[in-house]
Design a protein around this motif. Structure first.
Motif, PDB file in Angstrom:
ATOM      1  N   TRP A  17     -14.252  16.032 -14.795  1.00  0.00           N
ATOM      2  CA  TRP A  17     -13.830  16.978 -15.989  1.00  0.00           C
ATOM      3  C   TRP A  17     -12.192  17.196 -16.098  1.00  0.00           C
ATOM      4  N   HIS A  55     -19.366  18.111 -11.655  1.00  0.00           N
ATOM      5  CA  HIS A  55     -20.541  18.953 -12.008  1.00  0.00           C
ATOM      6  C   HIS A  55     -21.727  18.228 -12.453  1.00  0.00           C
ATOM      7  N   THR A  91     -20.531  19.799  -7.493  1.00  0.00           N
ATOM      8  CA  THR A  91     -20.602  21.022  -8.051  1.00  0.00           C
ATOM      9  C   THR A  91     -21.489  21.468  -8.878  1.00  0.00           C
ATOM     10  N   PHE A  95     -21.550  27.929 -16.111  1.00  0.00           N
ATOM     11  CA  PHE A  95     -20.735  28.323 -16.905  1.00  0.00           C
ATOM     12  C   PHE A  95     -20.713  28.062 -18.417  1.00  0.00           C
ATOM     13  N   VAL A 136     -19.056  22.499  -3.972  1.00  0.00           N
ATOM     14  CA  VAL A 136     -17.974  23.920  -4.470  1.00  0.00           C
ATOM     15  C   VAL A 136     -19.107  24.755  -5.347  1.00  0.00           C
ATOM     16  N   TRP A 138     -17.838  27.724  -7.797  1.00  0.00           N
ATOM     17  CA  TRP A 138     -16.881  28.387  -8.477  1.00  0.00           C
ATOM     18  C   TRP A 138     -17.677  29.370  -9.575  1.00  0.00           C
ATOM     19  N   GLU A 182     -14.796  28.792  -4.295  1.00  0.00           N
ATOM     20  CA  GLU A 182     -13.697  28.850  -5.053  1.00  0.00           C
ATOM     21  C   GLU A 182     -13.422  30.176  -5.832  1.00  0.00           C
ATOM     22  N   LYS A 184     -11.220  32.975  -8.385  1.00  0.00           N
ATOM     23  CA  LYS A 184     -10.233  32.999  -9.640  1.00  0.00           C
ATOM     24  C   LYS A 184     -10.339  34.254 -10.161  1.00  0.00           C
ATOM     25  N   GLU A 218      -7.508  27.483  -5.180  1.00  0.00           N
ATOM     26  CA  GLU A 218      -6.754  26.561  -6.004  1.00  0.00           C
ATOM     27  C   GLU A 218      -5.538  27.133  -6.327  1.00  0.00           C
ATOM     28  N   HIS A 221      -5.190  29.440  -9.350  1.00  0.00           N
ATOM     29  CA  HIS A 221      -6.010  30.710  -9.379  1.00  0.00           C
ATOM     30  C   HIS A 221      -5.273  31.843  -8.795  1.00  0.00           C
ATOM     31  N   ASP A 246      -7.998  22.697  -4.388  1.00  0.00           N
ATOM     32  CA  ASP A 246      -7.827  22.340  -5.864  1.00  0.00           C
ATOM     33  C   ASP A 246      -6.450  22.413  -6.059  1.00  0.00           C
ATOM     34  N   ASP A 256      -4.766  30.089 -18.102  1.00  0.00           N
ATOM     35  CA  ASP A 256      -5.015  29.196 -17.221  1.00  0.00           C
ATOM     36  C   ASP A 256      -4.694  27.503 -17.647  1.00  0.00           C
ATOM     37  N   ASP A 288      -7.387  19.395  -9.575  1.00  0.00           N
ATOM     38  CA  ASP A 288      -8.156  19.948 -10.454  1.00  0.00           C
ATOM     39  C   ASP A 288      -7.289  20.492 -11.495  1.00  0.00           C
TER      40      ASP A 288
HETATM   41  C1  GCO Z   1     -11.594  26.310 -13.349  1.00  0.00           C
HETATM   42  C2  GCO Z   1     -11.955  25.775 -11.989  1.00  0.00           C
HETATM   43  C3  GCO Z   1     -12.800  24.753 -12.122  1.00  0.00           C
HETATM   44  C4  GCO Z   1     -13.751  24.700 -10.823  1.00  0.00           C
HETATM   45  C5  GCO Z   1     -14.881  23.774 -10.915  1.00  0.00           C
HETATM   46  C6  GCO Z   1     -15.278  23.035  -9.728  1.00  0.00           C
HETATM   47  O1  GCO Z   1     -10.449  27.082 -13.490  1.00  0.00           O
HETATM   48  O2  GCO Z   1     -12.216  25.895 -14.475  1.00  0.00           O
HETATM   49  O3  GCO Z   1     -10.842  25.720 -11.411  1.00  0.00           O
HETATM   50  O4  GCO Z   1     -12.343  23.630 -12.530  1.00  0.00           O
HETATM   51  O5  GCO Z   1     -12.631  24.161  -9.740  1.00  0.00           O
HETATM   52  O6  GCO Z   1     -15.802  24.213 -11.851  1.00  0.00           O
HETATM   53  O7  GCO Z   1     -16.178  24.097  -9.022  1.00  0.00           O
END
Ligand code: GCO
Ligand code: MN
Ligand code: MN
Length: 388
Positions: A17, A55, A91, A95, A136, A138, A182, A184, A218, A221, A246, A256, A288
């Motif tokens: 991603w 993912h 992962t 979401f 992971v 998140w 993870e 955030k 991360e 975050h 991350d 972000d 990431d």
């Molecule tokens: C974000 C997150 C994601 C996760 C990812 C792996 O802020 O979107 O950092 O990038 O790290 O979903 O679990």
């Protein structure tokens, strides 16, 4: 001068991603064409990455038929073989789909929670099929916009139930897999539960299998929350919980941003790299992040190369810091030792506590002494700016 060439031993990884990001944002459409998972693996091979993470739905679209899924996996596997890239981490996407609009494991609806478990078990199977050793979590949607909607305590209990269930699943399957949580603070939800690495570390100790579960801190975050990232990483490391990391960059107080590693706060990035290298962190260095929306795929390659190059430059700077005679002399002077006080600074005993009460200290003199940190910091800046 070193070449700053990424090598497998550096364990530089990217998510599908990240280099696959097409640059869409809440205000604008994608600016780059879709590239298939296999094509992205070749791109990562070209820039010298060690591994690729995904993912479930980065690899296999949520509504793919079994035949489509097989074809994608076949092409992906071939790309991994051709490039030598590995898959250290996988992962679940809990979401994107509308079913998760109010969370997955913490949703008020048991059907959503059960579906989230089902989706995660299948995604774990997929990750393990490609060799992932770290999984992971998140919880991007695990939060609220209005706290009248959910009990924050209930949300914690639901998250615990889900993770306990999934740990048992991994054990039952005989998988060699560890979980990395993870944190955030917000985005995409107004507020996300377990907002920092520290919250996660405390939560892990309440699980049925804490030994299987660590964290995936991360940069962005913790910077969003205005925190010192390296300090959180150090706490995770000291607790034996730094399973994954991350790397990216972020201005505090902004959306972000997911910038290229080290592109915003070089000093924070330096202390982080120095920390990871000094303690001998052995896990993947996962970027990431994604390329600016202004870029085409050549720019995406520049972005990926830049993440790794900056890491390696900072690694070299850390080595120089550790070898710099003036810096090391200052550190030796700062880190004083005093054997006469060691009986009082270790473990408590009634005797030493009583004795400590009677030791005279020159409080005024101790308070007046300068600590040399201005000099030390400027030497660090000189080193980072390349004049040292
Ligand atoms: C974000 C997150 C994601 C996760 C990812 C792996 O802020 O979107 O950092 O990038 O790290 O979903 O679990
Ligand atoms: Mn992020
Ligand atoms: Mn992340």
């Amino acid at each position: 001068m070193a070449e700053y060439t990424p090598k497998p031993e550096h364990k530089f990884t990217f998510g599908l991603w990240t280099v696959g990001s097409r640059g869409a944002d809440p205000f604008g459409q994608p600016v780059r064409p879709t590239r298939s998972p296999a094509e992205l693996v070749y791109l990562l091979g070209e820039v010298g990455a060690y591994g690729v993470n995904f993912h479930d739905n980065d690899l296999i679209p949520i509504d793919a038929t079994p035949a489509e899924a097989e074809a994608i996996k076949k092409a992906f596997r071939k790309a991994l073989q051709d490039t030598g890239l590995v898959v250290p981490m996988a992962t679940t996407n809990l979401f994107s789909d509308p079913i998760f609009k109010d969370g997955a494991f913490t949703s008020n609806n048991p059907k959503v929670r059960a579906y989230a478990l089902q989706k995660t078990m299948k995604a774990i199977d997929l990750g393990v099929e490609f060799g992932a050793k770290i999984y992971v979590f998140w919880g991007g949607r695990e939060g609220t916009e209005t706290d009248s909607s959910k009990s924050a305590v209930e949300a914690i209990k639901r998250m615990r139930e889900a993770l306990n269930f999934l740990c048992e699943y991994v054990i039952d399957q005989g998988y060699e897999l560890k979980f990395a949580l993870e944190a955030k603070p917000n985005e995409p939800r107004g507020d996300i539960y377990f907002p920092t690495t520290g919250h996660m570390l405390a939560f892990i100790e309440t699980l049925d299998h804490p030994e299987m579960v660590g964290v995936n801190p991360e940069v962005a975050h913790e910077h969003m929350a205005g925190l010192n990232f390296m300090h959180g990483v150090a706490q995770a490391w000291e607790a034996g919980k730094l399973f994954h990391i991350d790397l990216n960059d972020q201005y505090p107080g902004r959306y972000d941003q997911d910038f290229r590693f080290g592109s915003r706060d070089i000093k924070a990035a330096f202390y982080l790299v120095k920390f990871l290298e000094d303690v001998g962190y052995q896990g993947p260095r996962h970027f990431d992040a994604h390329a600016y929306r202004t870029e085409d795929y050549e720019g995406v390659k520049e972005f990926a190369r830049g993440c790794m190059r900056t890491y390696l430059i900072l690694k070299e700077k850390a080595e120089r810091f550790n070898q710099d005679p003036e810096i090391q002399a200052l550190l030796a002077e700062i880190n004083t030792t005093d054997e006469t006080l060691s009986p009082y600074l270790g473990k408590y005993s009634r005797q030493s506590a009583e004795a400590l009460k009677h030791i005279p200290f020159d409080r005024l003199n101790l308070g007046q002494k300068g600590l040399l940190y201005e000099r030390l910091d400027q030497l660090t800046i000189d080193l980072l700016l390349g004049v040292r």
